[in-house]
Motif scaffolding. Sequence first.
Motif, PDB file in Angstrom:
ATOM      1  N   SER A  58     -44.988 -13.045 -61.208  1.00  0.00           N
ATOM      2  CA  SER A  58     -44.116 -12.220 -60.391  1.00  0.00           C
ATOM      3  C   SER A  58     -44.780 -11.709 -59.139  1.00  0.00           C
ATOM      4  CB  SER A  58     -43.631 -11.053 -61.225  1.00  0.00           C
ATOM      5  OG  SER A  58     -43.344  -9.973 -60.445  1.00  0.00           O
ATOM      6  N   ARG A  88     -40.243 -16.263 -67.521  1.00  0.00           N
ATOM      7  CA  ARG A  88     -39.895 -15.079 -66.736  1.00  0.00           C
ATOM      8  C   ARG A  88     -39.797 -13.927 -67.743  1.00  0.00           C
ATOM      9  NH1 ARG A  88     -37.284 -19.571 -65.321  1.00  0.00           N
ATOM     10  NH2 ARG A  88     -35.376 -19.094 -66.508  1.00  0.00           N
ATOM     11  N   ILE A  89     -40.780 -13.055 -67.710  1.00  0.00           N
ATOM     12  CA  ILE A  89     -40.997 -12.099 -68.795  1.00  0.00           C
ATOM     13  C   ILE A  89     -40.698 -10.666 -68.336  1.00  0.00           C
ATOM     14  CG2 ILE A  89     -42.694 -11.182 -70.423  1.00  0.00           C
ATOM     15  CD1 ILE A  89     -44.170 -13.823 -70.282  1.00  0.00           C
ATOM     16  N   LEU A  90     -39.936  -9.955 -69.142  1.00  0.00           N
ATOM     17  CA  LEU A  90     -39.586  -8.565 -68.862  1.00  0.00           C
ATOM     18  C   LEU A  90     -40.259  -7.648 -69.881  1.00  0.00           C
ATOM     19  CD1 LEU A  90     -37.840  -6.510 -67.274  1.00  0.00           C
ATOM     20  CD2 LEU A  90     -36.001  -6.962 -68.925  1.00  0.00           C
ATOM     21  N   ALA A 105     -30.651  -9.035 -69.989  1.00  0.00           N
ATOM     22  CA  ALA A 105     -31.895  -9.627 -69.492  1.00  0.00           C
ATOM     23  C   ALA A 105     -31.809 -11.149 -69.468  1.00  0.00           C
ATOM     24  CB  ALA A 105     -33.065  -9.172 -70.350  1.00  0.00           C
ATOM     25  N   PHE A 153     -34.210 -13.919 -67.336  1.00  0.00           N
ATOM     26  CA  PHE A 153     -35.471 -13.785 -68.070  1.00  0.00           C
ATOM     27  C   PHE A 153     -35.463 -14.702 -69.289  1.00  0.00           C
ATOM     28  CE2 PHE A 153     -35.359  -9.752 -65.732  1.00  0.00           C
ATOM     29  CZ  PHE A 153     -36.649  -9.756 -65.198  1.00  0.00           C
ATOM     30  N   THR A 154     -36.638 -15.215 -69.611  1.00  0.00           N
ATOM     31  CA  THR A 154     -36.769 -16.115 -70.758  1.00  0.00           C
ATOM     32  C   THR A 154     -37.503 -15.462 -71.923  1.00  0.00           C
ATOM     33  OG1 THR A 154     -38.862 -17.041 -69.939  1.00  0.00           O
ATOM     34  CG2 THR A 154     -36.822 -18.131 -69.246  1.00  0.00           C
ATOM     35  N   VAL A 160     -39.215 -11.358 -73.499  1.00  0.00           N
ATOM     36  CA  VAL A 160     -39.475  -9.929 -73.347  1.00  0.00           C
ATOM     37  C   VAL A 160     -40.764  -9.579 -74.087  1.00  0.00           C
ATOM     38  CG1 VAL A 160     -37.066  -9.262 -73.063  1.00  0.00           C
ATOM     39  CG2 VAL A 160     -38.054  -9.339 -75.366  1.00  0.00           C
TER      40      VAL A 160
END
Length: 459
Positions: free
Chosen positions: A18, A46-48, A73, A78-79, A81
């Motif tokens: 990011s 894509r991590i949250l 999400a 996002f892929t 968490v």
Amino acid sequence: MIRIVRFLVVLFIPFLMSSTSCDKDSESLPEWEWDNNEEDNNDKPRILWIDAAANFVDFANSKENILRDLQIAKDAGFTAVVVDVRPTTGDVLFETDVVEQVKWLGAWLEQGYSKVERTATWDYLQAFIDAGKKLELDVYASINTFVGGNSSSLGEQGALFRDSEKEDWATKLLTETGIKSTLEVGGTGAKFFNPVREDVQEYIFNMLEDLAAYDGLKGIILDRGRFDGIDSDFSDYTKEKFEEYLGYSVENFPEGVMSPDIKAGNLPSTLPEYFKKWLEFRAKVIHDFFDKAAARVKAVNPDLSFGVYVGGWYSTYYEVGVNWASPNYDTASEFPVWATPDYKKYGYADIMDIILIGAYASPTKVYGTNEWTIQGFCSQAMRKIKGDATVIGGPDVGNGAWATANDEVINNAIIQSVGAVMDVCDGYFLFDMIHLKKKNQWEVVKEGISNVISTENGD
């Protein structure tokens, strides 16, 4: 200890990075152009991040809210968490008999900083895993590794405060008035254990084994896997271990190692005799801990992804006793002021499957090649990690300058951060879900993600 081994066979998906940026009118775009990595970016994670305390009011007692927000999400692009299951209290939100369950956490609500109590008895982490499975969203669990308690205006929590037998585990800090326990120094915030202690490490290993036994968990991310600060740890225990490492006694301790006025990033021209060896020793302590931790986790589930969160500011990260680079990166050649030739031996990147890089520059510093730009944090991390681990980087979109900038600047920075990061490292990472929720910025981050990955119809 809970020792039910529940193996999970999962596909390894590369990880996300990011970066943040600002309005085109307030910051020029980079003069260079990156290669078109659209096809590769499709496959990057894509991590949250989901902080426990900040999101507790929604998630502590509601599986429905967990499923709802994970769906949002997923829809945003996002892929995966990262779920914080051992917050800065040191207690936990997963099944283990090593330490107590979280009963309440402090969070900023409309009425101010308040207690949010957990009355539910269902397994908090399992609820996220179940929701993730339903949504095809990977779930990682994070712990605040060497934290043993927390003090705030709402009270004191954690093993360091309620278990007198663990008081010796509290890190000893070098202060202007001598060496003092972190409990004696007082103040609010997280209270650290001494990472050097073998009993502390075993305590964490036992906890990690229980965490690794969760079926359906993608991986484990260790946060705060470090010393409290440059003033930590100066206990007799650590002094003895340092002398064992040197092979001889240090008569002038702590003066020969540190002085309380030394600050990371602003070192004096003349350093104490053992200062650089002290930094080397601390890096070895953390390296060896992670080496053992990875082995203990993989013994429970060899398919589990093992990783760490670190700040991207490597040039001063010696402050917390961490060398997150590859052992093939020669730290001393670039930072001879504080790194010994042997410092590189304790780079731990080759132990990790994944490293999350906090690329926490301001929203007006998205593009660049050096530290304190979002993109630069990530590209510098790639250079230092040298392919030893998957590197996922990204911004904190709610703290520091992000808390005071206007919404237009922040929104543009979020949009630009996705591409700025994903074009230079292995995936995108955003801290934290609560920031997106408070300002309803889901569509903003979705736009950023959509800009750098191709849609199903190829548009």
